[in-house]
Write an enzyme that holds these catalytic residues in place. Structure first.
Site, short mmCIF file in Angstrom:
data_model
loop_
_atom_site.label_atom_id
_atom_site.label_comp_id
_atom_site.label_asym_id
_atom_site.label_seq_id
_atom_site.Cartn_x
_atom_site.Cartn_y
_atom_site.Cartn_z
N GLN A 1 1.02 -9.21 -6.96
CA GLN A 1 0.49 -10.60 -7.00
C GLN A 1 1.43 -11.45 -8.03
OE1 GLN A 1 -1.72 -12.10 -5.26
NE2 GLN A 1 -2.85 -10.54 -4.27
N SER B 1 5.02 -6.47 -2.25
CA SER B 1 4.64 -6.60 -0.79
C SER B 1 5.23 -8.01 -0.58
CB SER B 1 3.10 -6.57 -0.70
OG SER B 1 2.89 -7.01 0.59
N HIS C 1 4.51 -10.10 2.17
CA HIS C 1 3.68 -10.90 2.83
C HIS C 1 2.67 -11.83 1.85
CE1 HIS C 1 -0.73 -9.10 2.78
NE2 HIS C 1 0.07 -8.14 2.71
N CYS D 1 -9.39 -6.97 1.10
CA CYS D 1 -9.62 -5.40 1.67
C CYS D 1 -11.03 -4.94 1.42
CB CYS D 1 -8.51 -4.64 0.91
SG CYS D 1 -6.85 -5.08 0.83
N THR E 1 0.86 -1.12 -0.07
CA THR E 1 -0.13 -0.12 -0.06
C THR E 1 0.96 1.17 -0.09
OG1 THR E 1 -1.88 -1.05 1.25
CG2 THR E 1 -1.81 1.08 1.11
N ASN F 1 -5.50 -9.08 -8.36
CA ASN F 1 -5.51 -9.79 -7.29
C ASN F 1 -6.65 -10.62 -7.19
OD1 ASN F 1 -6.21 -6.97 -6.99
ND2 ASN F 1 -7.13 -7.54 -5.03
C1 LIG Z 1 -2.27 -7.18 -1.15
C2 LIG Z 1 -2.04 -6.10 -2.49
C3 LIG Z 1 -1.50 -4.76 -2.09
C4 LIG Z 1 -1.39 -4.35 -0.60
O1 LIG Z 1 -0.26 -4.81 -0.26
P1 LIG Z 1 0.01 -4.56 1.38
O2 LIG Z 1 1.23 -5.10 1.80
O3 LIG Z 1 -1.16 -5.67 1.97
O4 LIG Z 1 -0.35 -3.20 1.75
C5 LIG Z 1 -1.46 -4.18 -3.19
N1 LIG Z 1 -1.81 -4.42 -4.41
C6 LIG Z 1 -2.22 -5.79 -4.78
C7 LIG Z 1 -2.46 -6.16 -6.14
C8 LIG Z 1 -2.18 -6.62 -3.67
O5 LIG Z 1 -2.89 -7.93 -3.99
#
Ligand SMILES: *Cc1c(COP(=O)(O)O)cnc(C)c1O
Length: 414
Positions: free
Chosen positions: A181, A201, A203, A327, A75, A153
């Site tokens: 993703q 990201s 995680h 989200c 984010t 996503n």
């Molecule tokens: C999960 C996700 C995010 C956000 O990542 P965070 O680390 O959770 O803030 C942004 N873009 C996409 C496409 C995602 O799947």
């Protein structure tokens, strides 16, 4: 905590932290806890580990280490990319995005639009694809940035980011891609893509939540989003989250090592899951084009059911899936992505996303396949929506609604 075995089909929401990643992080909570900015050797030692991690995440995307800025999450990376493009080019006040971006992009664009910036949200077709002619036509002399995701996503559909970036280069417009993703699922190479900015990201690829990165191509004008200390060469203030950076580095290393093998295995599992459900459950369609898309994601619309009811019944069996992006869960609005693809609200509300990962087994897929068709049948039998279906024209809508309400209450209670 329940003892029941979890069958996890929600890897696009988050992934388990790999044991190798935890192991790599632990020393930074026990011995190596110094501040990397400190002038003494103990600090320098810690800083060295950050640079090693930076080299590893850079390798995952084909970047130079100095082009990587660590952030706190995907984010922040998306917000920073948009913020920087506008602030570093004060004469430009227009951003081009798409209607199917993650909320980490859309919400920030909306915030800016309400403050006088202009945003064009490009539509997609029924398969989830962008029209590049439309994208080119949307570019203006005052366009600061085009931000287009690499992989969606919700549906897994891939955008032709290399083509988008080529158009942007011709027009002198910065190009950002949200590759959150895509990383770890398909090859991601910043040189091949030709983008100026790219978000990841950790995680989503077996590292902890709360760390991400923004790739900033060399010589791109940049304006920090978090201002404070001189960390990250002045591009992002805040004392470094060393353990997480190291964990992200280790996860990136593993993702690169395992990419080919794991995407082949996961792709085969996803195809079996999807093809079996499409064949076994009538009135079911795939959302989004079959190709090009991620190997791990399947978005399916089951007509005449509410996804939330299906998820509740799956949850009782220990199966985790989702009705869209994590989200937006909790809001009853149908997915903005599926609606942008032209799905009716009814079909969007009956859509489920299954996202597989490195921990998904054949047996998990068998278990899901053994239970899901029966759940859909059961819910359709009590669905007021079935009244609209030609095969169910004898249906008593009022009685069905009452039965469904009762059934859902008893599900919620037990
Ligand atoms: C999960 C996700 C995010 C956000 O990542 P965070 O680390 O959770 O803030 C942004 N873009 C996409 C496409 C995602 O799947």
């Amino acid at each position: 905590m329940s003892e029941r075995k979890i069958r996890y089909f929600d890897n696009n929401a988050t992934t388990p932290v790999a044991p190798e990643v935890v192991e790599a992080m632990l020393p930074f909570y026990t011995e190596l806890w110094g501040n990397p900015s400190s002038a003494y050797g103990f600090g320098h030692q810690v800083a060295g580990h950050i640079e090693a991690a930076r080299a590893k995440v850079a390798a995952l995307i084909g970047a130079e280490p100095r082009e990587v800025v660590f952030t706190s999450c995907g984010t922040e990376s998306n917000n920073t990319a948009i913020h920087s493009a506008l602030m570093a080019q004060p004469d430009k006040r227009h951003v081009v995005s798409t209607m199917v971006e993650h909320s980490a992009n859309l919400k920030y664009c909306e915030f800016l639009r309400q403050r006088g910036f202009e945003v064009t949200y490009l539509p997609v077709d029924g398969g989830g694809a962008l029209d590049l002619g439309r994208l080119e036509a949307a570019l203006r002399p005052d366009t600061a940035l085009v931000s287009v995701m690499l992989a969606n996503n919700e549906t897994g559909v891939l955008f032709p980011v290399a083509e988008v970036a080529a158009i942007c280069r011709r027009k002198g417009v910065l190009c950002h891609t949200d590759a959150v993703q895509a990383a770890g699922k398909i090859p991601v190479d910043v040189r091949q893509l030709g983008v100026d900015l790219l978000s990841l990201s950790a995680h989503k690829l077996h590292a902890p939540k709360g760390i991400g990165l923004l790739y900033v191509k060399r010589r791109t004008r940049f304006q920090p989003y978090l201002m404070g200390g001189h960390q990250e060469k002045g591009r992002r203030g805040g004392t470094e989250n060393v353990a997480y950076m190291v964990g992200f580095g280790r996860a990136a290393e593993l993702a690169l090592e395992r990419l080919a093998e794991s995407s082949r295995r996961i792709g085969a599992l996803r195809d079996r899951l999807e093809e079996t459900l499409l064949a076994a459950v009538p009135d079911t369609v795939r959302n989004g084009a079959k190709e090009p898309r991620l190997p791990n994601t399947s978005s399916l619309a089951f007509d005449f059911v509410e996804a939330e009811a299906v998820l509740m019944l799956l949850d009782q069996l220990g199966i985790c899936a989702s009705s869209g992006s994590a989200c937006t869960t909790g809001s009853l609005d149908p997915s903005h992505v599926l609606q942008a693809m032209g799905l009716s609200p009814m079909r969007a509300r009956g859509s489920l996303r299954f996202s597989l990962g490195s921990t998904t087994t054949e047996e998990d897929v068998d278990y899901l396949l053994a239970h899901l068709p029966g759940i859909i049948r059961r819910l359709r039998a009590i669905s007021p929506l079935c009244a609209a279906h030609p095969d169910n024209d004898r249906y008593d809508v009022a009685a069905a609604r009452a039965r469904q309400a009762k059934e859902l209450t008893s599900l919620a209670n037990g």
